[in-house]
Design an enzyme around this catalytic site. Structure first.
Site, PDB file in Angstrom:
ATOM      1  N   THR A  44      -8.682  -7.308   1.155  1.00 46.37           N
ATOM      2  CA  THR A  44      -7.665  -6.273   0.940  1.00 46.37           C
ATOM      3  C   THR A  44      -7.609  -5.959  -0.550  1.00 46.37           C
ATOM      4  OG1 THR A  44      -5.989  -7.956   0.650  1.00 46.37           O
ATOM      5  CG2 THR A  44      -6.255  -7.103   2.868  1.00 46.37           C
ATOM      6  N   GLU A 101      -6.793  -4.552   7.538  1.00 48.58           N
ATOM      7  CA  GLU A 101      -6.517  -5.541   8.581  1.00 48.58           C
ATOM      8  C   GLU A 101      -6.745  -4.981   9.983  1.00 48.58           C
ATOM      9  OE1 GLU A 101      -4.783  -4.933   5.897  1.00 48.58           O
ATOM     10  OE2 GLU A 101      -3.820  -6.723   5.077  1.00 48.58           O
ATOM     11  N   LYS A 106      15.365   2.535  -2.296  1.00 45.64           N
ATOM     12  CA  LYS A 106      16.606   2.144  -1.617  1.00 45.64           C
ATOM     13  C   LYS A 106      17.784   2.670  -2.429  1.00 45.64           C
ATOM     14  CE  LYS A 106      14.206  -1.641   0.417  1.00 45.64           C
ATOM     15  NZ  LYS A 106      13.023  -1.880  -0.387  1.00 45.64           N
ATOM     16  N   TRP A 161      17.365   4.639   2.820  1.00 43.23           N
ATOM     17  CA  TRP A 161      15.994   4.703   2.327  1.00 43.23           C
ATOM     18  C   TRP A 161      15.570   6.140   2.029  1.00 43.23           C
ATOM     19  CZ3 TRP A 161      12.750   1.113   6.073  1.00 43.23           C
ATOM     20  CH2 TRP A 161      13.190  -0.210   5.901  1.00 43.23           C
TER      21      TRP A 161
HETATM   22  P1  AMP Z   1      -6.097  -0.376   2.795  1.00 40.69           P
HETATM   23  O1  AMP Z   1      -6.061  -1.610   3.589  1.00 40.69           O
HETATM   24  O2  AMP Z   1      -6.392  -0.596   1.345  1.00 40.69           O
HETATM   25  O3  AMP Z   1      -6.989   0.658   3.390  1.00 40.69           O
HETATM   26  O4  AMP Z   1      -4.632   0.233   2.804  1.00 40.69           O
HETATM   27  C1  AMP Z   1      -3.937   0.463   3.991  1.00 40.69           C
HETATM   28  C2  AMP Z   1      -2.666   1.211   3.701  1.00 40.69           C
HETATM   29  O5  AMP Z   1      -2.957   2.530   3.207  1.00 40.69           O
HETATM   30  C3  AMP Z   1      -1.805   1.467   4.908  1.00 40.69           C
HETATM   31  O6  AMP Z   1      -1.040   0.341   5.256  1.00 40.69           O
HETATM   32  C4  AMP Z   1      -0.945   2.638   4.443  1.00 40.69           C
HETATM   33  O7  AMP Z   1       0.122   2.207   3.617  1.00 40.69           O
HETATM   34  C5  AMP Z   1      -1.909   3.417   3.585  1.00 40.69           C
HETATM   35  N1  AMP Z   1      -2.466   4.527   4.365  1.00 40.69           N
HETATM   36  C6  AMP Z   1      -3.629   4.572   5.035  1.00 40.69           C
HETATM   37  N2  AMP Z   1      -3.796   5.778   5.610  1.00 40.69           N
HETATM   38  C7  AMP Z   1      -2.705   6.514   5.305  1.00 40.69           C
HETATM   39  C8  AMP Z   1      -2.262   7.843   5.608  1.00 40.69           C
HETATM   40  N3  AMP Z   1      -2.997   8.690   6.322  1.00 40.69           N
HETATM   41  N4  AMP Z   1      -1.060   8.232   5.123  1.00 40.69           N
HETATM   42  C9  AMP Z   1      -0.299   7.410   4.383  1.00 40.69           C
HETATM   43  N5  AMP Z   1      -0.669   6.159   4.059  1.00 40.69           N
HETATM   44  C10 AMP Z   1      -1.842   5.712   4.517  1.00 40.69           C
END
Ligand code: AMP
Length: 549
Positions: free
Chosen positions: A193, A338, A446, A451
């Site tokens: 991650t 994940e 917040k 929110w």
């Molecule tokens: P990663 O594991 O680095 O790909 O990050 C995942 C996170 O990216 C998700 O939990 C979201 O918070 C954000 N994310 C992924 N796709 C989107 C989307 N289309 N719109 C908003 N946030 C997104």
């Protein structure tokens, strides 16, 4: 409830779902389909799935010769290209585990994850030679370093002892290799991650989860990849396996087009046109660069028809430009490391066909509908499930066969809550099952016990013609706890004042959501996968004093 084994079992072949089967299928059934790569060396390389399969088998023999065994980790530090694809199949297909490293991480973080993963072999592109030379001294368990370039590009000398040339390895090994059969639940690939807080954690996908994700993501309601497509994954192969495209594209028999390291607007546009690309996928920041280049140069696409945008929210402004100016259908998708990563994709249902365009856009701007293979729900702080009414928002939880059950080496303990994985996102789900992310739970503002979702505030800002990028963060407030501060990057050559921007929000949001202040910046801090790093912005504006009303 789980029942005991049925007295009557099905009588189908019990063939394990292994990724080697995908390249084998592509080579046998779509053998002539092309894989085109812009190489780090600068030229365009072109071959077929049949050639890729042959070279992947040579590499599998080479890995065997290096002593790589079932379950061993083999890392890559590489752009999107044909050699990287060969590694995808040779490493996992032979039973070892492909660990794709994000080269944009801090060198210390890269060294940390190479050591944490206990990588035995590191395959890397020429671009990363200096970085690998610097870290090789502290990555003691790496036994072999392989530079993925032609022989004539090998450095005369290097600080890396015994540095190998990829093309020498391919040339000196036979393609006589039969993909081994093993348990489909064996580890296949490892992705860390982004780790905005603390050290990155590893998501360890299995062959079964990877093959199921490839099937699921290729479905018409998701990415809809077909053998008629030419697919250019802009999303890097080190960002959650390029969202599964190195698997879903070959299994669909589509032409694959790899952009290498050249991700600027001009290079991408030239490749889209030269290779008649029909479908692509990437994060919003990449599209921003491409759109700006095309608008400045008054260009249009001749073949590009569909793209997936995910990783962070696609703004209405970006969706409208792509759809209306360039005729590109946008599929807004959501997922995470994940989750392999696909969770939802935004395509309309039959009943939406007659809706006016602006109503359709409202649906398409949500992060989408669950893809079979992922279930989701939203819950309140006490874990109570919230209704699917499009307005109740809560913590988004997911489960399914391509969602992690634990992090690699059980880092961080059990991540699940009653069998569900908490995504860290806050979302609504409407009656038709379309999910919309309001925010990351750690980014939500917040204010007075309520929110404020920052994505809405940012989307409004970027719909102003003078705004190129926007990020909204919470700033400590003596009365309300936190209040929104808007950080704006203006479009080159355009101006907009704080007052004009705040006036632009009038009538578009509830009054109490209005940002308390606006600051202008030259750029926003971006992380390794092209997302705005809000933790850095919060740090930067930690001492910021909001104006008192
Ligand atoms: P990663 O594991 O680095 O790909 O990050 C995942 C996170 O990216 C998700 O939990 C979201 O918070 C954000 N994310 C992924 N796709 C989107 C989307 N289309 N719109 C908003 N946030 C997104």
């Amino acid at each position: 409830m789980t029942l005991p084994q049925s007295p009557l079992m099905g009588q189908m072949m019990n063939q394990p779902l292994l990724v080697s089967g995908i390249i084998e299928f592509a080579a046998r059934h779509f053998g002539d389909s092309q894989i085109v790569s812009r190489r780090v060396e600068g030229d365009i390389h072109r071959y077929t799935y049949r050639d890729c399969h042959q070279r992947a088998r040579r590499l599998a023999n080479a890995l065997h010769g290096m002593g790589v065994a079932l379950g061993d980790r083999v890392a890559t530090l590489a752009w999107n290209g044909y050699r990287h694809l060969e590694a995808y199949y040779a490493v996992s297909g032979s039973g070892a585990v492909l660990h794709t490293i994000n080269p944009r991480l801090h060198p210390e973080q890269i060294a940390y994850i190479v050591n944490h993963a206990e990588d035995q072999v590191l395959l890397f592109d020429l671009t990363f030679l200096p970085a690998v030379e610097a870290m090789s001294a502290i990555c003691k368990q790496v036994k072999h370093y392989v530079l993925m370039c032609d022989r004539d590009r090998m450095p005369a000398e290097s600080k890396i002892p015994g540095l190998l040339c990829y093309e020498d390895l391919i040339a000196s090994h036979s393609d006589d290799y039969e993909w081994p059969q093993f348990d489909e639940n064996s580890a296949c690939t490892l992705c860390y991650t982004s780790g905005t807080t603390g050290n990155p954690k590893g998501a360890l996908y299995s062959h079964r989860s990877t093959v199921l994700h490839a099937y699921g993501s290729a479905l018409p309601n998701a990415l809809n990849v077909t053998s008629r497509d030419a697919v250019l994954p802009v999303v890097p192969m080190f960002h959650v396996n390029a969202w599964g495209l190195p698997y879903s594209v070959p299994l669909s028999g589509a032409k694959m087009v790899f952009p290498g390291a050249a991700l600027d607007g001009k290079s991408l546009y030239d490749l889209f046109e030269a290779e008649q690309v029909t479908f692509s996928a990437g994060v919003p920041t990449v599209w921003l660069g491409l759109i700006n280049f095309m608008l400045q140069n008054k260009l249009k696409f001749s073949s590009f028809r569909r793209t997936v945008i995910g990783g962070s929210a696609c703004s209405p402004a970006m969706m409208n430009t792509l759809m209306d100016e360039f005729g590109v259908e946008v599929i807004h998708a959501w997922g995470m490391t994940e989750m392999s990563p696909l969770g939802t994709a935004g395509v309309l249902m039959g009943k939406h066909r007659e809706l006016p365009q602006d109503e359709q856009r409202k649906i398409l701007l949500k992060q989408g509908h669950a893809v079979y293979g992922v279930d989701m729900k939203i819950v309140d702080d006490d874990g109570k499930e919230l209704p699917w009414d499009g307005s109740s928002y809560g913590h988004l939880l997911v489960k399914g066969p391509w969602v992690i059950s634990a992090y690699y080496k059980d880092e961080g303990g059990d991540p699940l809550q009653n069998g569900w994985f908490p995504t860290g996102d806050v979302a609504t789900i409407d009656a038709d099952g379309y999910m919309q992310i309001t925010d990351r739970s750690k980014d939500v503002i917040k204010s007075g016990g309520e929110w404020i979702g920052t994505i809405d505030l940012e989307n409004i800002a970027v719909s102003h013609p003078a705004v190129m990028q926007a990020a909204c963060i919470g700033i400590a407030h003596p009365k309300w706890d936190e209040r929104p501060l808007l950080v704006i990057v203006r479009r080159p050559g355009m101006d907009v004042s704080r007052e004009e921007l705040l006036a632009f929000y009038e009538g578009k949001i509830a009054k109490w959501w209005l940002p308390d202040d606006v600051v202008f910046a030259d750029a926003l801090p971006l992380g390794g996968t092209g997302k705005v790093q809000k933790n850095k912005l919060r740090e930067q504006y930690k001492e910021y004093k909001l104006p008192t009303a």
